[in-house]
Design a protein around this motif. Structure first.
Motif, PDB file in Angstrom:
ATOM      1  N   LYS A  28       0.826  -1.208   0.000  1.00 52.00           N
ATOM      2  CA  LYS A  28       0.000   0.000   0.000  1.00 52.00           C
ATOM      3  C   LYS A  28       0.862   1.260   0.000  1.00 52.00           C
ATOM      4  O   LYS A  28       0.547   2.228  -0.682  1.00 52.00           O
ATOM      5  CB  LYS A  28      -0.923   0.018   1.218  1.00 52.00           C
ATOM      6  CG  LYS A  28      -1.958  -1.099   1.225  1.00 52.00           C
ATOM      7  CD  LYS A  28      -2.795  -1.047   2.481  1.00 52.00           C
ATOM      8  CE  LYS A  28      -3.783  -2.202   2.546  1.00 52.00           C
ATOM      9  NZ  LYS A  28      -4.526  -2.197   3.820  1.00 52.00           N
ATOM     10  N   THR A  29       1.939   1.240   0.778  1.00 43.18           N
ATOM     11  CA  THR A  29       2.741   2.448   0.968  1.00 43.18           C
ATOM     12  C   THR A  29       3.930   2.549   0.025  1.00 43.18           C
ATOM     13  O   THR A  29       4.440   3.639  -0.210  1.00 43.18           O
ATOM     14  CB  THR A  29       3.298   2.499   2.403  1.00 43.18           C
ATOM     15  OG1 THR A  29       4.222   1.409   2.572  1.00 43.18           O
ATOM     16  CG2 THR A  29       2.183   2.432   3.429  1.00 43.18           C
ATOM     17  N   GLY A  30       4.403   1.402  -0.466  1.00 48.19           N
ATOM     18  CA  GLY A  30       5.612   1.393  -1.281  1.00 48.19           C
ATOM     19  C   GLY A  30       6.879   1.550  -0.449  1.00 48.19           C
ATOM     20  O   GLY A  30       7.978   1.600  -0.991  1.00 48.19           O
ATOM     21  N   LYS A  57      -4.845 -13.413  11.492  1.00 49.94           N
ATOM     22  CA  LYS A  57      -4.530 -12.835  10.182  1.00 49.94           C
ATOM     23  C   LYS A  57      -3.067 -13.078   9.841  1.00 49.94           C
ATOM     24  O   LYS A  57      -2.232 -13.240  10.732  1.00 49.94           O
ATOM     25  CB  LYS A  57      -4.795 -11.328  10.175  1.00 49.94           C
ATOM     26  CG  LYS A  57      -6.237 -10.955  10.442  1.00 49.94           C
ATOM     27  CD  LYS A  57      -6.514  -9.478  10.223  1.00 49.94           C
ATOM     28  CE  LYS A  57      -5.622  -8.600  11.062  1.00 49.94           C
ATOM     29  NZ  LYS A  57      -5.998  -7.192  11.028  1.00 49.94           N
ATOM     30  N   HIS A  58      -2.780 -13.065   8.549  1.00 51.77           N
ATOM     31  CA  HIS A  58      -1.392 -13.172   8.102  1.00 51.77           C
ATOM     32  C   HIS A  58      -0.626 -11.910   8.490  1.00 51.77           C
ATOM     33  O   HIS A  58      -1.204 -10.814   8.519  1.00 51.77           O
ATOM     34  CB  HIS A  58      -1.318 -13.311   6.575  1.00 51.77           C
ATOM     35  CG  HIS A  58      -1.933 -14.563   6.036  1.00 51.77           C
ATOM     36  ND1 HIS A  58      -1.704 -15.806   6.577  1.00 51.77           N
ATOM     37  CD2 HIS A  58      -2.755 -14.766   4.980  1.00 51.77           C
ATOM     38  CE1 HIS A  58      -2.366 -16.719   5.881  1.00 51.77           C
ATOM     39  NE2 HIS A  58      -3.009 -16.116   4.912  1.00 51.77           N
ATOM     40  N   PRO A  59       0.671 -12.034   8.753  1.00 54.10           N
ATOM     41  CA  PRO A  59       1.464 -10.838   9.030  1.00 54.10           C
ATOM     42  C   PRO A  59       1.568  -9.957   7.790  1.00 54.10           C
ATOM     43  O   PRO A  59       1.529 -10.451   6.650  1.00 54.10           O
ATOM     44  CB  PRO A  59       2.833 -11.394   9.430  1.00 54.10           C
ATOM     45  CG  PRO A  59       2.872 -12.778   8.875  1.00 54.10           C
ATOM     46  CD  PRO A  59       1.462 -13.262   8.816  1.00 54.10           C
ATOM     47  N   ALA A  60       1.706  -8.664   8.001  1.00 51.29           N
ATOM     48  CA  ALA A  60       1.773  -7.708   6.880  1.00 51.29           C
ATOM     49  C   ALA A  60       2.927  -8.025   5.943  1.00 51.29           C
ATOM     50  O   ALA A  60       2.789  -7.899   4.723  1.00 51.29           O
ATOM     51  CB  ALA A  60       1.884  -6.281   7.413  1.00 51.29           C
ATOM     52  N   TRP A  61       4.064  -8.458   6.490  1.00 47.46           N
ATOM     53  CA  TRP A  61       5.201  -8.754   5.614  1.00 47.46           C
ATOM     54  C   TRP A  61       4.853  -9.849   4.615  1.00 47.46           C
ATOM     55  O   TRP A  61       5.310  -9.815   3.475  1.00 47.46           O
ATOM     56  CB  TRP A  61       6.481  -9.103   6.404  1.00 47.46           C
ATOM     57  CG  TRP A  61       6.438 -10.353   7.223  1.00 47.46           C
ATOM     58  CD1 TRP A  61       6.239 -10.445   8.563  1.00 47.46           C
ATOM     59  CD2 TRP A  61       6.623 -11.700   6.762  1.00 47.46           C
ATOM     60  NE1 TRP A  61       6.281 -11.759   8.974  1.00 47.46           N
ATOM     61  CE2 TRP A  61       6.521 -12.560   7.879  1.00 47.46           C
ATOM     62  CE3 TRP A  61       6.864 -12.279   5.515  1.00 47.46           C
ATOM     63  CZ2 TRP A  61       6.656 -13.938   7.791  1.00 47.46           C
ATOM     64  CZ3 TRP A  61       6.996 -13.659   5.419  1.00 47.46           C
ATOM     65  CH2 TRP A  61       6.893 -14.478   6.551  1.00 47.46           C
ATOM     66  N   TYR A  62       4.029 -10.818   5.032  1.00 47.96           N
ATOM     67  CA  TYR A  62       3.633 -11.886   4.112  1.00 47.96           C
ATOM     68  C   TYR A  62       2.743 -11.331   2.995  1.00 47.96           C
ATOM     69  O   TYR A  62       2.944 -11.642   1.819  1.00 47.96           O
ATOM     70  CB  TYR A  62       2.923 -13.018   4.857  1.00 47.96           C
ATOM     71  CG  TYR A  62       2.428 -14.079   3.911  1.00 47.96           C
ATOM     72  CD1 TYR A  62       3.317 -14.949   3.290  1.00 47.96           C
ATOM     73  CD2 TYR A  62       1.080 -14.184   3.599  1.00 47.96           C
ATOM     74  CE1 TYR A  62       2.871 -15.900   2.385  1.00 47.96           C
ATOM     75  CE2 TYR A  62       0.627 -15.137   2.710  1.00 47.96           C
ATOM     76  CZ  TYR A  62       1.529 -15.995   2.101  1.00 47.96           C
ATOM     77  OH  TYR A  62       1.084 -16.929   1.196  1.00 47.96           O
ATOM     78  N   LEU A  63       1.777 -10.498   3.347  1.00 47.11           N
ATOM     79  CA  LEU A  63       0.902  -9.895   2.334  1.00 47.11           C
ATOM     80  C   LEU A  63       1.727  -9.047   1.362  1.00 47.11           C
ATOM     81  O   LEU A  63       1.452  -9.017   0.154  1.00 47.11           O
ATOM     82  CB  LEU A  63      -0.181  -9.062   3.005  1.00 47.11           C
ATOM     83  CG  LEU A  63      -1.098  -9.842   3.963  1.00 47.11           C
ATOM     84  CD1 LEU A  63      -2.038  -8.885   4.671  1.00 47.11           C
ATOM     85  CD2 LEU A  63      -1.848 -10.941   3.244  1.00 47.11           C
ATOM     86  N   ASN A  64       2.753  -8.379   1.887  1.00 49.69           N
ATOM     87  CA  ASN A  64       3.619  -7.575   1.020  1.00 49.69           C
ATOM     88  C   ASN A  64       4.393  -8.443   0.036  1.00 49.69           C
ATOM     89  O   ASN A  64       4.500  -8.101  -1.142  1.00 49.69           O
ATOM     90  CB  ASN A  64       4.593  -6.743   1.860  1.00 49.69           C
ATOM     91  CG  ASN A  64       3.901  -5.632   2.601  1.00 49.69           C
ATOM     92  OD1 ASN A  64       2.795  -5.226   2.272  1.00 49.69           O
ATOM     93  ND2 ASN A  64       4.549  -5.134   3.644  1.00 49.69           N
ATOM     94  N   GLU A  68       4.435  -8.452  -3.963  1.00 52.14           N
ATOM     95  CA  GLU A  68       5.716  -8.204  -4.629  1.00 52.14           C
ATOM     96  C   GLU A  68       6.729  -9.229  -4.120  1.00 52.14           C
ATOM     97  O   GLU A  68       7.344  -9.037  -3.073  1.00 52.14           O
ATOM     98  CB  GLU A  68       6.218  -6.777  -4.355  1.00 52.14           C
ATOM     99  CG  GLU A  68       7.581  -6.481  -4.931  1.00 52.14           C
ATOM    100  CD  GLU A  68       7.725  -6.875  -6.391  1.00 52.14           C
ATOM    101  OE1 GLU A  68       8.466  -7.834  -6.689  1.00 52.14           O
ATOM    102  OE2 GLU A  68       7.088  -6.232  -7.248  1.00 52.14           O
ATOM    103  N   PRO A  69       6.858 -10.352  -4.847  1.00 53.87           N
ATOM    104  CA  PRO A  69       7.703 -11.439  -4.364  1.00 53.87           C
ATOM    105  C   PRO A  69       9.211 -11.188  -4.458  1.00 53.87           C
ATOM    106  O   PRO A  69       9.988 -11.955  -3.895  1.00 53.87           O
ATOM    107  CB  PRO A  69       7.288 -12.628  -5.227  1.00 53.87           C
ATOM    108  CG  PRO A  69       6.677 -12.040  -6.437  1.00 53.87           C
ATOM    109  CD  PRO A  69       6.090 -10.727  -6.033  1.00 53.87           C
ATOM    110  N   ARG A  70       9.615 -10.126  -5.125  1.00 57.66           N
ATOM    111  CA  ARG A  70      11.038  -9.782  -5.158  1.00 57.66           C
ATOM    112  C   ARG A  70      11.394  -9.129  -3.832  1.00 57.66           C
ATOM    113  O   ARG A  70      10.802  -8.114  -3.454  1.00 57.66           O
ATOM    114  CB  ARG A  70      11.350  -8.834  -6.309  1.00 57.66           C
ATOM    115  CG  ARG A  70      11.005  -9.364  -7.692  1.00 57.66           C
ATOM    116  CD  ARG A  70      12.100 -10.080  -8.333  1.00 57.66           C
ATOM    117  NE  ARG A  70      13.341  -9.335  -8.064  1.00 57.66           N
ATOM    118  CZ  ARG A  70      14.449  -9.521  -8.692  1.00 57.66           C
ATOM    119  NH1 ARG A  70      14.533 -10.400  -9.614  1.00 57.66           N
ATOM    120  NH2 ARG A  70      15.523  -8.829  -8.379  1.00 57.66           N
TER     121      ARG A  70
END
Length: 127
Positions: A28-30, A57-64, A68-70
């Motif tokens: 969301k934030t980039g 819930k999943h942790p935010a780092w996982y959703l990120n 963006e898998p890179r």
């Protein structure tokens, strides 16, 4: 910060296990964010678990990293770019076993939640 400053001399070994630094980009934030996470070795790759200690819930780092898998990874002094992928089926079961041997609490975390806890493999980019 100390992990980075000391090339992992401080922070890599933690509570009888080992940690890496995962750097993701906010979906969301980039913004670029660092996450210290327990890891396991999986061939030439590294495995991590999006347990969030069994939260619903999943942790935010996982959703990120799904968005963006890179990612960037630091293991000790070794920094590299990687591609993150969530493993499933037999591969997930195999990697889950590696990770519960690394951190047995992961099995406890499954009892705290109804979600399937994602298991992620970080494959080093070879380019």
């Amino acid at each position: 910060d100390r992990y980075r400053e000391t090339d992992g001399a401080v922070g890599h070994d933690w509570c009888g296990t080992r940690c890496l630094i995962l750097t993701t980009t906010g979906r969301k934030t980039g913004k670029v964010r660092d996450h210290p996470l327990i890891y396991g070795n999986y061939g030439d790759s590294f495995a991590i678990v999006a347990s969030y200690a069994g939260a619903p819930k999943h942790p935010a780092w996982y959703l990120n990293l799904v968005a963006e898998p890179r990612v960037e990874v630091q293991v000790g002094a070794d920094r590299f770019e990687a591609t993150a992928r969530t493993v499933e089926g037999e591969e997930r079961a195999y990697v889950w076993k590696i990770m519960t041997e690394t951190w047995p609490n992961y099995d406890e975390y499954t009892r705290r939640t109804n979600r399937v806890i994602p298991v992620v493999v970080l494959d080093r980019d070879r380019s």
